[in-house]
Design a protein around this motif. Structure first.
Motif, PDB file in Angstrom:
ATOM      1  N   ASN A  62       0.819  -1.207   0.000  1.00 43.10           N
ATOM      2  CA  ASN A  62       0.000   0.000   0.000  1.00 43.10           C
ATOM      3  C   ASN A  62       0.859   1.266   0.000  1.00 43.10           C
ATOM      4  O   ASN A  62       0.477   2.292  -0.580  1.00 43.10           O
ATOM      5  CB  ASN A  62      -0.935   0.015   1.210  1.00 43.10           C
ATOM      6  N   HIS A  84       0.296   3.927  -2.936  1.00 40.21           N
ATOM      7  CA  HIS A  84      -0.074   5.330  -2.739  1.00 40.21           C
ATOM      8  C   HIS A  84       0.918   6.267  -3.435  1.00 40.21           C
ATOM      9  O   HIS A  84       0.521   7.283  -4.027  1.00 40.21           O
ATOM     10  CB  HIS A  84      -0.142   5.639  -1.248  1.00 40.21           C
ATOM     11  N   PHE A  95      -8.249   6.568  -3.788  1.00 37.69           N
ATOM     12  CA  PHE A  95      -7.815   6.581  -2.397  1.00 37.69           C
ATOM     13  C   PHE A  95      -9.018   6.601  -1.446  1.00 37.69           C
ATOM     14  O   PHE A  95      -9.071   5.839  -0.475  1.00 37.69           O
ATOM     15  CB  PHE A  95      -6.913   7.783  -2.144  1.00 37.69           C
ATOM     16  N   GLU A 103     -10.005   3.638   1.262  1.00 39.60           N
ATOM     17  CA  GLU A 103     -10.060   3.932   2.690  1.00 39.60           C
ATOM     18  C   GLU A 103     -11.481   3.797   3.238  1.00 39.60           C
ATOM     19  O   GLU A 103     -11.673   3.359   4.380  1.00 39.60           O
ATOM     20  CB  GLU A 103      -9.530   5.344   2.948  1.00 39.60           C
ATOM     21  N   ASN A 133      -2.311   3.549   7.662  1.00 38.51           N
ATOM     22  CA  ASN A 133      -2.535   3.410   6.226  1.00 38.51           C
ATOM     23  C   ASN A 133      -3.067   4.707   5.620  1.00 38.51           C
ATOM     24  O   ASN A 133      -2.651   5.115   4.531  1.00 38.51           O
ATOM     25  CB  ASN A 133      -3.508   2.264   5.965  1.00 38.51           C
ATOM     26  N   GLY A 182      -0.756   7.133   3.462  1.00 38.11           N
ATOM     27  CA  GLY A 182      -1.260   7.275   2.098  1.00 38.11           C
ATOM     28  C   GLY A 182      -1.295   8.724   1.649  1.00 38.11           C
ATOM     29  O   GLY A 182      -0.875   9.050   0.539  1.00 38.11           O
ATOM     30  N   ILE A 192       1.085   9.961  -1.330  1.00 33.15           N
ATOM     31  CA  ILE A 192       0.434  10.520  -2.521  1.00 33.15           C
ATOM     32  C   ILE A 192       0.957  11.926  -2.786  1.00 33.15           C
ATOM     33  O   ILE A 192       1.233  12.297  -3.937  1.00 33.15           O
ATOM     34  CB  ILE A 192      -1.092  10.519  -2.337  1.00 33.15           C
TER      35      ILE A 192
END
Length: 231
Positions: free
Chosen positions: A102, A106, A122, A126, A149, A153, A157
């Motif tokens: 992950n 991301h 995303f 989530e 996470n 993320g 990102i």
């Protein structure tokens, strides 16, 4: 059966051809990073001796799908999200099977997808994770994993988008510099051509004047006349 096999073979050949073609445009570091993350994702459960048969599809398939994002950004991202969704609803699977990939996923979202599409992917992933937790009574560790996470993320990102913008900036700057160099090269070539043409015209003019000048010997005047005629 043979026709189905041949159609699958043709599809695989097209995919391999596209990957080979895309590998010329995808920077090598992204390929290396994908391999490293795949090895980490597979080796950690083995090293901890916690892998069970239901983990194997996610531990192996997730890195593969993630590594395809630089080559097929949209379909690979959708396939990875589908794999994540199956993991969340699978009865004996653990989120830890994909939590490492992950991180790379991301980053690749930010690097290879437009902002509006990466936001949708995303938020979908989530939201699915949050719903999966809400349907049970998650322990504190699961909540911490969810927060890790989500926060990681957002950070990765952002880093991916920043890397994309930086690469885009330097590519545009390189193109502008190359274009300017080509313009300077063309300008120098034009000036050299004009200079040579001017020198030749001056030489021909002087040769004509010398050929008509009676102060020079006849033989020299003949040579000047021949030179003026050749010019």
């Amino acid at each position: 059966m043979i026709a189905a096999f041949r159609s699958v073979q043709r599809a695989l050949l097209r995919i391999l051809k596209h990957i080979k073609k895309s590998s010329q445009t995808v920077p090598t570091p992204y390929i290396i990073i994908s391999i490293v993350f795949a090895l980490i994702n597979i080796s950690l459960p083995i090293a901890r001796d916690v892998m069970i048969p239901s983990d194997i599809p996610f531990v192996t398939l997730a890195p593969l799908l993630c590594s395809l994002i630089p080559f097929f950004p949209h379909p690979a991202s959708i396939a990875y999200s589908a794999c994540w969704l199956v993991l969340l609803i699978a009865p004996h699977a653990s989120v830890s099977d994909m939590i490492i990939t992950n991180l790379l996923f991301h980053f690749f979202l930010g690097r290879f997808l437009p902002v509006n599409k990466l936001a949708i992917v995303f938020l979908f992933n989530e939201s699915a994770y949050a719903l999966a937790l809400a349907s049970t009574k998650p322990p504190t560790q699961e909540i911490r994993t969810f927060l890790f996470n989500a926060i990681s993320g957002i950070i990765l990102i952002t880093i991916g988008v920043t890397v994309y913008q930086a690469e885009k900036y330097w590519k545009n700057k390189f193109r502008a510099t190359e274009q300017r160099l080509n313009e300077v090269r063309d300008e120098i070539a034009k000036e050299m051509h004009d200079l040579v043409a001017y020198s030749m015209s001056q030489t021909v003019l002087r040769a004509r004047l010398a050929a008509e000048n009676p102060s020079y010997p006849q033989e020299a005047r003949n040579d000047f006349s021949a030179l003026a005629g050749n010019g």
